[in-house]
Enzyme design. Structure first.
Site, PDB file in Angstrom:
ATOM      1  N   ARG A  89      11.850  -5.809   4.639  1.00  0.00           N
ATOM      2  CA  ARG A  89      11.526  -4.391   4.483  1.00  0.00           C
ATOM      3  C   ARG A  89      12.521  -3.511   5.234  1.00  0.00           C
ATOM      4  NH1 ARG A  89       5.849  -1.933   5.450  1.00  0.00           N
ATOM      5  NH2 ARG A  89       5.892  -3.260   7.273  1.00  0.00           N
TER       6      ARG A  89
ATOM      7  N   ARG B 267      11.393  -1.689  10.856  1.00  0.00           N
ATOM      8  CA  ARG B 267      10.306  -1.276  11.736  1.00  0.00           C
ATOM      9  C   ARG B 267      10.160  -2.223  12.917  1.00  0.00           C
ATOM     10  NH1 ARG B 267       5.124   0.203   8.111  1.00  0.00           N
ATOM     11  NH2 ARG B 267       4.121  -1.109   9.680  1.00  0.00           N
TER      12      ARG B 267
ATOM     13  N   LYS C 158       0.838  -1.210   0.000  1.00  0.00           N
ATOM     14  CA  LYS C 158       0.000   0.000   0.000  1.00  0.00           C
ATOM     15  C   LYS C 158       0.871   1.258   0.000  1.00  0.00           C
ATOM     16  CE  LYS C 158      -1.944  -1.025   3.952  1.00  0.00           C
ATOM     17  NZ  LYS C 158      -1.288  -2.294   4.250  1.00  0.00           N
TER      18      LYS C 158
ATOM     19  N   ARG D  63      -9.514   1.336   8.476  1.00  0.00           N
ATOM     20  CA  ARG D  63      -9.104  -0.025   8.798  1.00  0.00           C
ATOM     21  C   ARG D  63     -10.178  -0.776   9.556  1.00  0.00           C
ATOM     22  NH1 ARG D  63      -3.302   0.688   8.887  1.00  0.00           N
ATOM     23  NH2 ARG D  63      -2.407  -1.385   8.955  1.00  0.00           N
TER      24      ARG D  63
ATOM     25  N   ARG E 227      -0.603  -8.990  13.169  1.00  0.00           N
ATOM     26  CA  ARG E 227      -1.129  -7.954  12.268  1.00  0.00           C
ATOM     27  C   ARG E 227      -1.977  -8.587  11.171  1.00  0.00           C
ATOM     28  NH1 ARG E 227       4.225  -5.131  10.691  1.00  0.00           N
ATOM     29  NH2 ARG E 227       2.961  -3.946   9.216  1.00  0.00           N
TER      30      ARG E 227
HETATM   31  P1  AP5 Z   1       4.921  -1.620   1.829  1.00  0.00           P
HETATM   32  O1  AP5 Z   1       4.627  -0.752   0.646  1.00  0.00           O
HETATM   33  O2  AP5 Z   1       5.699  -1.048   2.942  1.00  0.00           O
HETATM   34  O3  AP5 Z   1       3.560  -2.301   2.341  1.00  0.00           O
HETATM   35  P2  AP5 Z   1       2.335  -1.727   3.163  1.00  0.00           P
HETATM   36  O4  AP5 Z   1       1.114  -2.342   2.586  1.00  0.00           O
HETATM   37  O5  AP5 Z   1       2.394  -0.245   3.248  1.00  0.00           O
HETATM   38  O6  AP5 Z   1       2.648  -2.425   4.543  1.00  0.00           O
HETATM   39  P3  AP5 Z   1       2.593  -1.843   6.017  1.00  0.00           P
HETATM   40  O7  AP5 Z   1       3.321  -2.829   6.875  1.00  0.00           O
HETATM   41  O8  AP5 Z   1       3.033  -0.421   6.060  1.00  0.00           O
HETATM   42  O9  AP5 Z   1       1.102  -1.941   6.281  1.00  0.00           O
HETATM   43  P4  AP5 Z   1       0.406  -1.928   7.615  1.00  0.00           P
HETATM   44  O10 AP5 Z   1      -0.950  -1.737   7.120  1.00  0.00           O
HETATM   45  O11 AP5 Z   1       0.612  -3.111   8.469  1.00  0.00           O
HETATM   46  O12 AP5 Z   1       1.161  -0.765   8.419  1.00  0.00           O
HETATM   47  P5  AP5 Z   1       0.770   0.742   8.754  1.00  0.00           P
HETATM   48  O13 AP5 Z   1       1.985   1.532   8.788  1.00  0.00           O
HETATM   49  O14 AP5 Z   1      -0.350   1.177   7.915  1.00  0.00           O
HETATM   50  O15 AP5 Z   1       5.634  -2.957   1.288  1.00  0.00           O
HETATM   51  C1  AP5 Z   1       6.047  -3.980   2.180  1.00  0.00           C
HETATM   52  C2  AP5 Z   1       7.406  -4.554   1.713  1.00  0.00           C
HETATM   53  O16 AP5 Z   1       7.259  -5.187   0.437  1.00  0.00           O
HETATM   54  C3  AP5 Z   1       8.493  -3.482   1.517  1.00  0.00           C
HETATM   55  O17 AP5 Z   1       9.734  -4.025   1.846  1.00  0.00           O
HETATM   56  C4  AP5 Z   1       8.413  -3.170   0.000  1.00  0.00           C
HETATM   57  O18 AP5 Z   1       9.635  -2.683  -0.490  1.00  0.00           O
HETATM   58  C5  AP5 Z   1       8.057  -4.538  -0.565  1.00  0.00           C
HETATM   59  N1  AP5 Z   1       7.237  -4.469  -1.776  1.00  0.00           N
HETATM   60  C6  AP5 Z   1       6.248  -3.568  -2.053  1.00  0.00           C
HETATM   61  N2  AP5 Z   1       5.686  -3.828  -3.259  1.00  0.00           N
HETATM   62  C7  AP5 Z   1       6.323  -4.944  -3.733  1.00  0.00           C
HETATM   63  C8  AP5 Z   1       6.199  -5.732  -4.929  1.00  0.00           C
HETATM   64  N3  AP5 Z   1       5.271  -5.446  -5.853  1.00  0.00           N
HETATM   65  N4  AP5 Z   1       7.019  -6.809  -5.059  1.00  0.00           N
HETATM   66  C9  AP5 Z   1       7.941  -7.120  -4.116  1.00  0.00           C
HETATM   67  N5  AP5 Z   1       8.113  -6.427  -2.975  1.00  0.00           N
HETATM   68  C10 AP5 Z   1       7.312  -5.347  -2.775  1.00  0.00           C
HETATM   69  O19 AP5 Z   1       0.217   0.566  10.236  1.00  0.00           O
HETATM   70  C11 AP5 Z   1       1.061   0.181  11.300  1.00  0.00           C
HETATM   71  C12 AP5 Z   1       0.276   0.109  12.576  1.00  0.00           C
HETATM   72  O20 AP5 Z   1      -0.263   1.391  12.896  1.00  0.00           O
HETATM   73  C13 AP5 Z   1      -0.939  -0.829  12.557  1.00  0.00           C
HETATM   74  O21 AP5 Z   1      -0.573  -2.159  12.852  1.00  0.00           O
HETATM   75  C14 AP5 Z   1      -1.812  -0.192  13.640  1.00  0.00           C
HETATM   76  O22 AP5 Z   1      -1.359  -0.564  14.925  1.00  0.00           O
HETATM   77  C15 AP5 Z   1      -1.557   1.284  13.461  1.00  0.00           C
HETATM   78  N6  AP5 Z   1      -2.541   1.933  12.566  1.00  0.00           N
HETATM   79  C16 AP5 Z   1      -2.277   2.557  11.379  1.00  0.00           C
HETATM   80  N7  AP5 Z   1      -3.402   3.024  10.828  1.00  0.00           N
HETATM   81  C17 AP5 Z   1      -4.414   2.698  11.663  1.00  0.00           C
HETATM   82  C18 AP5 Z   1      -5.822   2.896  11.634  1.00  0.00           C
HETATM   83  N8  AP5 Z   1      -6.433   3.523  10.606  1.00  0.00           N
HETATM   84  N9  AP5 Z   1      -6.545   2.426  12.677  1.00  0.00           N
HETATM   85  C19 AP5 Z   1      -5.961   1.802  13.700  1.00  0.00           C
HETATM   86  N10 AP5 Z   1      -4.639   1.563  13.791  1.00  0.00           N
HETATM   87  C20 AP5 Z   1      -3.871   2.014  12.781  1.00  0.00           C
HETATM   88 MG    MG Z   2       2.754   1.118   4.825  1.00  0.00          MG
END
Ligand code: AP5
Ligand code: MG
Length: 213
Positions: free
Chosen positions: A127, A160, A13, A88, A171
Site C-alpha cells: 500500500r 503508512r 474500505k 469499530r 491490527r
Molecule cells: P485500503 O482501501 O487502503 O483498505 P482499508 O480497508 O481502508 O484499510 P486500512 O488499513 O485503512 O484499514 P484500517 O481499518 O486498518 O485503518 P484505518 O485508517 O481505518 O486498501 C488496502 C490496500 O489494498 C491498498 O494498497 C489498496 O490499493 C489495495 N486494494 C484495495 N482494494 C483492492 C482490490 N480489490 N484488489 C487488490 N488490491 C486492493 O485506522 C487506522 C488506525 O486508526 C486503527 O488501527 C486505529 O488505531 C485507529 N482508528 C481509526 N478509526 C478508529 C475507531 N473508530 N475507533 C478506534 N480507533 C480507530
Molecule cells: Mg482505510
C-alpha cells in the site's frame, strides 16, 4: 444515504468508500484519516492517537466517539455520508444508532468488504497512501499513473507507519476481537450486505453499486 463500511484492515474500505462518495456525491468520513491528519499537524489528539495506532490498537472510544458525532453534525452530511473505519466497537455502533434515532434516522447500509487474512499482509506491504488527500494505491494491484505520485492531487505518496508486518498482525487480531462482532450487530439490524473484497477493485465497486442502487 448513510453507509457504514465494515471489513478487516486492508480489505479495501477506503478504496471503495472514495469511489462511492464520488459517485453519490456524499462526504467520505474516515476516522483513521482524521487521526492521521491530527498526527501530521501535531495536535494533542494526534499525539494521544499515535500511541495507540503505532501499536495497532484502537484509539479509546472517549477520543473517537465525540469526534465522529461532531463530524456528522456538519452541514455537508445532510444528504448522507460514508463512514470508513467507524464504528469499530459495539459501544461505538450503539452510540451511532442512538444518535441517529433521535432524528428518526438509521444506518441504511453496512457494507462488509470480505477479504481473508491471508491476503491482507500482502495488500498492506504494497500500500502507498497520499498524505494530502488520503487516496490509497497498491504497488502491484492499483499503481498510480506516475510512480510515487498521487493521481488525484499530485502529492508524494508515503507508506503508512502502521503497515509494518508486526503492526498489521496486531491490527488483524484487534479486528477479529473488537470489530468483527459488528457484522452480527448490523445483520440483526437488517442492513448488512457482504461483498467479496478479493475481486478487482472495479468489480467490487460494481457489486456495491448494485446493492446501493
Ligand atoms: P485500503 O482501501 O487502503 O483498505 P482499508 O480497508 O481502508 O484499510 P486500512 O488499513 O485503512 O484499514 P484500517 O481499518 O486498518 O485503518 P484505518 O485508517 O481505518 O486498501 C488496502 C490496500 O489494498 C491498498 O494498497 C489498496 O490499493 C489495495 N486494494 C484495495 N482494494 C483492492 C482490490 N480489490 N484488489 C487488490 N488490491 C486492493 O485506522 C487506522 C488506525 O486508526 C486503527 O488501527 C486505529 O488505531 C485507529 N482508528 C481509526 N478509526 C478508529 C475507531 N473508530 N475507533 C478506534 N480507533 C480507530
Ligand atoms: Mg482505510
Amino acid at each position: 444515504m448513510k453507509i457504514v463500511m465494515l471489513g478487516a484492515p486492508g480489505a479495501g474500505k477506503g478504496t471503495q468508500a472514495a469511489m462511492i462518495c464520488e459517485k453519490y456525491d456524499i462526504p467520505h468520513i474516515s476516522t483513521g484519516d482524521i487521526f492521521r491528519s491530527n498526527i501530521k499537524n501535531g495536535t494533542e489528539l494526534g499525539k494521544k492517537a499515535k500511541e495507540y495506532m503505532d501499536q495497532g490498537k484502537l484509539v479509546p472510544d472517549e477520543l473517537t466517539i465525540q469526534l465522529l458525532l461532531d463530524r456528522v453534525a456538519k452541514d455537508d452530511c445532510k444528504n448522507g455520508y460514508v463512514l470508513d473505519g467507524f464504528p469499530r466497537t459495539i459501544p461505538q455502533a450503539q452510540v451511532l444508532t442512538e444518535a441517529l434515532a433521535k432524528t428518526g434516522e438509521k444506518v441504511d447500509f453496512a457494507i462488509n468488504v470480505d477479504v481473508p487474512d491471508e491476503n491482507i499482509v500482502h495488500r498492506m506491504s504494497g500500500r502507498r497512501s497520499c498524505p494530502k488527500c488520503g487516496a490509497s494505491y497498491h504497488t502491484t494491484y492499483i499503481p498510480p499513473k506516475r510512480e510515487g505520485i498521487c493521481d488525484v492531487c499530485g502529492a508524494e505518496l508515503i507508506q503508512r507507519d502502521d503497515d509494518k508486518p508486526e503492526t498489521v498482525k496486531n491490527r488483524l487480531s484487534v479486528y477479529h476481537e473488537q470489530t468483527q462482532p459488528l457484522i452480527d450487530y448490523y445483520e440483526k439490524a437488517g442492513v448488512l450486505k457482504t461483498v467479496d473484497g478479493t475481486k478487482d477493485k472495479d468489480e467490487v465497486f460494481g457489486d456495491i453499486v448494485a446493492i446501493l442502487g
